[in-house]
Structure formats: C-alpha cells, structure tokens
Write an enzyme that holds these catalytic residues in place. Structure first.
Site, PDB file in Angstrom:
ATOM      1  CG  ASP A  32      -2.064   0.983   1.092  1.00 27.17           C
ATOM      2  OD1 ASP A  32      -3.220   0.536   0.966  1.00 27.17           O
ATOM      3  OD2 ASP A  32      -1.801   2.214   1.090  1.00 27.17           O
ATOM      4  CG  ASN A  89     -12.057  -0.572   4.112  1.00 25.39           C
ATOM      5  OD1 ASN A  89     -12.415  -1.036   5.192  1.00 25.39           O
ATOM      6  ND2 ASN A  89     -10.914   0.080   3.963  1.00 25.39           N
ATOM      7  N   GLY A  95     -15.952   2.639   3.889  1.00 28.96           N
ATOM      8  CA  GLY A  95     -14.738   3.437   3.717  1.00 28.96           C
ATOM      9  C   GLY A  95     -13.941   3.065   2.477  1.00 28.96           C
ATOM     10  CB  SER A  97     -10.898   5.462  -1.116  1.00 31.66           C
ATOM     11  OG  SER A  97      -9.711   4.722  -0.981  1.00 31.66           O
ATOM     12  CG  HIS A 102      -8.708  -2.922  -2.216  1.00 32.71           C
ATOM     13  ND1 HIS A 102      -9.651  -2.222  -2.919  1.00 32.71           N
ATOM     14  CD2 HIS A 102      -8.518  -2.237  -1.062  1.00 32.71           C
ATOM     15  CE1 HIS A 102     -10.020  -1.159  -2.232  1.00 32.71           C
ATOM     16  NE2 HIS A 102      -9.349  -1.140  -1.095  1.00 32.71           N
TER      17      HIS A 102
HETATM   18  P1  AMP Z   1      -9.770   1.528   0.486  1.00 31.57           P
HETATM   19  O1  AMP Z   1      -9.901   2.823   1.231  1.00 31.57           O
HETATM   20  O2  AMP Z   1     -10.116   0.319   1.270  1.00 31.57           O
HETATM   21  O3  AMP Z   1     -10.461   1.594  -0.855  1.00 31.57           O
HETATM   22  O4  AMP Z   1      -8.197   1.345   0.212  1.00 31.57           O
HETATM   23  C1  AMP Z   1      -7.538   1.841  -0.904  1.00 31.57           C
HETATM   24  C2  AMP Z   1      -6.077   1.762  -0.594  1.00 31.57           C
HETATM   25  O5  AMP Z   1      -5.351   1.897  -1.796  1.00 31.57           O
HETATM   26  C3  AMP Z   1      -5.567   2.853   0.359  1.00 31.57           C
HETATM   27  O6  AMP Z   1      -5.006   2.234   1.509  1.00 31.57           O
HETATM   28  C4  AMP Z   1      -4.517   3.587  -0.484  1.00 31.57           C
HETATM   29  O7  AMP Z   1      -3.409   3.991   0.290  1.00 31.57           O
HETATM   30  C5  AMP Z   1      -4.147   2.545  -1.506  1.00 31.57           C
HETATM   31  N1  AMP Z   1      -3.628   3.036  -2.772  1.00 31.57           N
HETATM   32  C6  AMP Z   1      -4.182   3.965  -3.582  1.00 31.57           C
HETATM   33  N2  AMP Z   1      -3.441   4.122  -4.694  1.00 31.57           N
HETATM   34  C7  AMP Z   1      -2.406   3.244  -4.608  1.00 31.57           C
HETATM   35  C8  AMP Z   1      -1.300   2.908  -5.442  1.00 31.57           C
HETATM   36  N3  AMP Z   1      -1.098   3.512  -6.617  1.00 31.57           N
HETATM   37  N4  AMP Z   1      -0.428   1.959  -5.018  1.00 31.57           N
HETATM   38  C9  AMP Z   1      -0.619   1.359  -3.824  1.00 31.57           C
HETATM   39  N5  AMP Z   1      -1.639   1.618  -2.996  1.00 31.57           N
HETATM   40  C10 AMP Z   1      -2.523   2.554  -3.366  1.00 31.57           C
END
Ligand code: AMP
Length: 116
Positions: A32, A89, A95, A97, A102
């Site tokens: 991440d 999530n 939550g 995003s 994932h």
């Molecule tokens: P969620 O809020 O559960 O949708 O988690 C999305 C996650 O993706 C967050 O923890 C971000 O830090 C991570 N994230 C977003 N863009 C990238 C990226 N390019 N490479 C790695 N992690 C990412």
C-alpha cells in the site's frame, strides 16, 4: 476484464508502478502506498470487480478465495508470525476509496478492536 480508468487495473497492466510482493494466476499483492501498519499489503483479483459485493457467481467466489489464499501466503512469506488482520472495505459506509476489490493485509503491530 479490466477497466482502463481503474488505478488497480493499471497496476495489473504494469502501467503504474507498484512494489509487488506476490502473485498467482488471478491475483496480485503489492505494498500500500500509504501504509497504516509496519506491513500493509493490498491483494487484488487481476480481474476488475468494483467491490466485494460485485464479485458474484462462481468467478467472484473463486476470485475472493484466491485473493485470501494469496494474502495468507504473503503474510507467511513476510514473517507475520504473530498474526495479522485482513480488511475488505466495501462501499461508502465501509470506507472504500478505490473501486476495485482489494484485501488489506495489515501486520507488524498489535491491532486494536473494535476498529474506528
Ligand atoms: P480503500 O480505502 O479500502 O479503498 O483502500 C484503498 C487503498 O489503496 C488505500 O489504503 C490507499 O493507500 C491505496 N492506494 C491507492 N493508490 C495506490 C497505489 N497507486 N499503489 C498502492 N496503494 C494505493
């Protein structure tokens, strides 16, 4: 199936760099970008599902199983012997995003419960 507007599909395609720590035929694990624990890995199906709720039918079930198996394998390879947490999530109240299913693999410290 991929979505050209999806950041995680672009990681699968190699168009966006990521620190890859594991892969299987249908799943990919990478660090991440904004770690919330000493070890914070995301495990995704290579096929695009917008969320866990969208991963329906036999294909969706297989994708979720493969993602979780890879999460366990990566946790073992990274030496998370004291345990770890999986988080998925889902939707706005969950939550979420990034709208590609994932699994967060979090470890390397003692997790609190209940989460916020
Ligand atoms: P969620 O809020 O559960 O949708 O988690 C999305 C996650 O993706 C967050 O923890 C971000 O830090 C991570 N994230 C977003 N863009 C990238 C990226 N390019 N490479 C790695 N992690 C990412």
């Amino acid at each position: 199936m991929t979505n050209p507007d999806c950041i995680f599909c672009r990681i699968v395609a190699g168009e966006i760099p990521a620190q890859i720590v594991g892969r299987t035929e249908h799943a990919l694990a990478f660090r991440d970008l904004t770690p919330q624990a000493p070890t914070h890995v995301l495990v995704i199906p290579t096929r695009h599902y917008a969320s866990a709720a969208e991963a329906t039918g036999d294909d969706g079930a297989a994708a979720m199983g493969e993602v979780m198996r890879l999460g366990v394998q990566v946790a073992e390879e990274l030496g998370l012997d004291g345990g770890y947490r999986f988080v998925v999530n889902t939707g706005p109240d969950g939550g979420q995003s990034v709208h590609h299913l994932h699994l967060h693999l979090l470890g390397g410290r003692r997790m609190k419960w209940p989460p916020g």
